[in-house]
Design a protein around this motif. Structure first.
Motif, PDB file in Angstrom:
ATOM      1  N   PRO A 122       0.826  -1.287  -0.085  1.00  0.00           N
ATOM      2  CA  PRO A 122       0.096  -0.119   0.052  1.00  0.00           C
ATOM      3  C   PRO A 122       0.822   1.349   0.042  1.00  0.00           C
ATOM      4  CG  PRO A 122      -0.186  -1.098   2.361  1.00  0.00           C
ATOM      5  CD  PRO A 122       0.485  -2.230   1.214  1.00  0.00           C
ATOM      6  N   SER A 123       2.144   1.321   0.511  1.00  0.00           N
ATOM      7  CA  SER A 123       3.128   2.427   0.575  1.00  0.00           C
ATOM      8  C   SER A 123       3.323   2.768  -0.992  1.00  0.00           C
ATOM      9  CB  SER A 123       4.240   2.165   1.447  1.00  0.00           C
ATOM     10  OG  SER A 123       3.901   1.946   2.667  1.00  0.00           O
ATOM     11  N   ARG A 124       3.644   1.912  -1.639  1.00  0.00           N
ATOM     12  CA  ARG A 124       3.932   2.229  -3.223  1.00  0.00           C
ATOM     13  C   ARG A 124       2.852   2.641  -3.776  1.00  0.00           C
ATOM     14  NH1 ARG A 124       7.652  -2.923  -4.250  1.00  0.00           N
ATOM     15  NH2 ARG A 124       9.654  -2.281  -3.402  1.00  0.00           N
ATOM     16  N   MET A 125       1.533   2.106  -3.665  1.00  0.00           N
ATOM     17  CA  MET A 125       0.447   2.153  -4.291  1.00  0.00           C
ATOM     18  C   MET A 125      -0.140   3.717  -4.018  1.00  0.00           C
ATOM     19  SD  MET A 125      -3.302   0.163  -4.055  1.00  0.00           S
ATOM     20  CE  MET A 125      -3.342   0.374  -2.640  1.00  0.00           C
ATOM     21  N   ILE A 126       0.050   4.067  -2.593  1.00  0.00           N
ATOM     22  CA  ILE A 126      -0.420   5.144  -2.314  1.00  0.00           C
ATOM     23  C   ILE A 126       0.573   6.446  -3.006  1.00  0.00           C
ATOM     24  CG2 ILE A 126      -0.582   6.969  -0.330  1.00  0.00           C
ATOM     25  CD1 ILE A 126      -1.522   4.403   1.293  1.00  0.00           C
ATOM     26  N   VAL A 127       1.787   6.295  -2.788  1.00  0.00           N
ATOM     27  CA  VAL A 127       2.576   7.323  -3.456  1.00  0.00           C
ATOM     28  C   VAL A 127       2.384   7.396  -4.786  1.00  0.00           C
ATOM     29  CG1 VAL A 127       5.026   7.903  -3.579  1.00  0.00           C
ATOM     30  CG2 VAL A 127       4.246   7.131  -1.170  1.00  0.00           C
ATOM     31  N   GLY A 128       2.483   6.107  -5.449  1.00  0.00           N
ATOM     32  CA  GLY A 128       2.253   6.177  -7.002  1.00  0.00           C
ATOM     33  C   GLY A 128       0.926   6.817  -7.197  1.00  0.00           C
ATOM     34  N   ALA A 129      -0.087   6.548  -6.554  1.00  0.00           N
ATOM     35  CA  ALA A 129      -1.590   7.141  -6.973  1.00  0.00           C
ATOM     36  C   ALA A 129      -1.380   8.986  -6.515  1.00  0.00           C
ATOM     37  CB  ALA A 129      -2.513   6.556  -6.013  1.00  0.00           C
ATOM     38  N   TYR A 130      -0.748   9.156  -5.822  1.00  0.00           N
ATOM     39  CA  TYR A 130      -0.563  10.495  -5.253  1.00  0.00           C
ATOM     40  C   TYR A 130       0.261  11.129  -6.491  1.00  0.00           C
ATOM     41  CZ  TYR A 130       1.246  14.964  -3.694  1.00  0.00           C
ATOM     42  OH  TYR A 130       1.545  16.313  -3.589  1.00  0.00           O
ATOM     43  N   ALA A 131       1.380  10.774  -7.046  1.00  0.00           N
ATOM     44  CA  ALA A 131       1.964  11.291  -8.252  1.00  0.00           C
ATOM     45  C   ALA A 131       0.954  11.284  -9.165  1.00  0.00           C
ATOM     46  CB  ALA A 131       3.180  10.337  -8.514  1.00  0.00           C
ATOM     47  N   GLY A 132       0.166  10.513  -9.650  1.00  0.00           N
ATOM     48  CA  GLY A 132      -0.760  10.637 -10.532  1.00  0.00           C
ATOM     49  C   GLY A 132      -1.838  11.694 -10.435  1.00  0.00           C
ATOM     50  N   LEU A 133      -2.319  11.504  -9.035  1.00  0.00           N
ATOM     51  CA  LEU A 133      -3.259  12.745  -8.751  1.00  0.00           C
ATOM     52  C   LEU A 133      -2.955  14.100  -8.915  1.00  0.00           C
ATOM     53  CD1 LEU A 133      -4.807  10.824  -5.652  1.00  0.00           C
ATOM     54  CD2 LEU A 133      -6.151  11.254  -7.811  1.00  0.00           C
ATOM     55  N   ASN A 134      -1.604  14.046  -8.566  1.00  0.00           N
ATOM     56  CA  ASN A 134      -1.019  15.360  -8.234  1.00  0.00           C
ATOM     57  C   ASN A 134      -0.973  15.927  -9.892  1.00  0.00           C
ATOM     58  OD1 ASN A 134       0.634  17.763  -7.918  1.00  0.00           O
ATOM     59  ND2 ASN A 134       2.412  16.608  -7.484  1.00  0.00           N
ATOM     60  N   MET A 135      -0.534  15.152 -10.919  1.00  0.00           N
ATOM     61  CA  MET A 135      -0.627  15.614 -12.237  1.00  0.00           C
ATOM     62  C   MET A 135      -2.043  15.939 -12.663  1.00  0.00           C
ATOM     63  SD  MET A 135       1.104  13.671 -15.542  1.00  0.00           S
ATOM     64  CE  MET A 135       2.740  13.799 -14.877  1.00  0.00           C
ATOM     65  N   MET A 136      -2.829  14.879 -12.528  1.00  0.00           N
ATOM     66  CA  MET A 136      -4.161  14.730 -13.067  1.00  0.00           C
ATOM     67  C   MET A 136      -5.046  16.343 -12.458  1.00  0.00           C
ATOM     68  SD  MET A 136      -7.007  11.937 -12.845  1.00  0.00           S
ATOM     69  CE  MET A 136      -7.669  12.391 -11.202  1.00  0.00           C
ATOM     70  N   SER A 137      -4.590  16.655 -11.233  1.00  0.00           N
ATOM     71  CA  SER A 137      -5.271  17.604 -10.621  1.00  0.00           C
ATOM     72  C   SER A 137      -4.830  18.861 -11.333  1.00  0.00           C
ATOM     73  CB  SER A 137      -4.850  17.786  -9.135  1.00  0.00           C
ATOM     74  OG  SER A 137      -5.439  16.657  -8.373  1.00  0.00           O
ATOM     75  N   GLN A 138      -3.519  19.263 -11.624  1.00  0.00           N
ATOM     76  CA  GLN A 138      -3.097  20.024 -12.624  1.00  0.00           C
ATOM     77  C   GLN A 138      -3.677  20.294 -13.726  1.00  0.00           C
ATOM     78  OE1 GLN A 138       1.337  20.345 -12.079  1.00  0.00           O
ATOM     79  NE2 GLN A 138       1.447  19.635 -10.242  1.00  0.00           N
ATOM     80  N   VAL A 139      -3.808  19.171 -14.543  1.00  0.00           N
ATOM     81  CA  VAL A 139      -4.204  19.281 -15.745  1.00  0.00           C
ATOM     82  C   VAL A 139      -5.789  19.440 -15.936  1.00  0.00           C
ATOM     83  CG1 VAL A 139      -4.839  17.827 -17.898  1.00  0.00           C
ATOM     84  CG2 VAL A 139      -2.508  17.804 -16.580  1.00  0.00           C
ATOM     85  N   LEU A 140      -6.618  18.950 -15.027  1.00  0.00           N
ATOM     86  CA  LEU A 140      -7.987  18.963 -15.107  1.00  0.00           C
ATOM     87  C   LEU A 140      -8.468  20.039 -13.995  1.00  0.00           C
ATOM     88  CD1 LEU A 140      -8.873  15.013 -15.127  1.00  0.00           C
ATOM     89  CD2 LEU A 140      -8.741  16.694 -16.831  1.00  0.00           C
ATOM     90  N   ASP A 141      -7.470  20.730 -13.398  1.00  0.00           N
ATOM     91  CA  ASP A 141      -7.843  21.745 -12.533  1.00  0.00           C
ATOM     92  C   ASP A 141      -8.674  21.518 -11.307  1.00  0.00           C
ATOM     93  OD1 ASP A 141      -7.719  24.466 -11.493  1.00  0.00           O
ATOM     94  OD2 ASP A 141      -9.469  25.008 -12.287  1.00  0.00           O
TER      95      ASP A 141
END
Length: 129
Positions: A33-52
């Protein structure tokens, strides 16, 4: 090492401590879950910027869906995965300190309180990994 590995290591340490206290389900390997959470966060960070999108809301939703699936029911019912108030410390399980709030963590300076520490101190809580 970079920030991703440091965040993974932080999550592994906190989840390993929780596992030692019997707070994680027996089949949970803290690394997964540690890798999953950090990996998901990285994707959410990028997606949040692109999709506002609001990153805090996205991360709160991530923890809302992940944490109840890795912790024992007695811990799950005490988790608070609400979006933290702007400018405030990340939420922790009610009445506990937040071990992710250390000078070396992405969450920032040590802001943890003492409170009631019955069985949930140190579990990862919403906020940036």
């Amino acid at each position: 090492m970079g920030p991703y590995q440091a965040w993974i290591d932080l999550h592994v340490a906190v989840l390993s401590e929780a596992k030692a206290r019997g707070e994680l389900l027996p089949n949970v390997d803290p690394v997964v879950p540690s890798r999953m959470i950090v990996g998901a966060y990285a994707g959410l960070n990028m997606m949040s910027q692109v999709l506002d999108l609001d990153l805090d809301e996205q991360v709160a939703a991530l923890y809302t869906h992940v944490m109840p699936n890795i912790v024992v029911p007695a811990v799950a019912i005490r988790l608070d995965t609400a979006v933290p108030p702007r400018g405030g410390a990340p939420h922790t399980p009610r009445g506990t300190r937040n071990l992710t709030d250390s000078p070396n963590s992405p969450a920032g300076a040590d802001r943890g309180g003492e409170g009631d520490r019955k069985g949930t101190e140190g579990l990862v809580s919403p906020g940036r990994p």
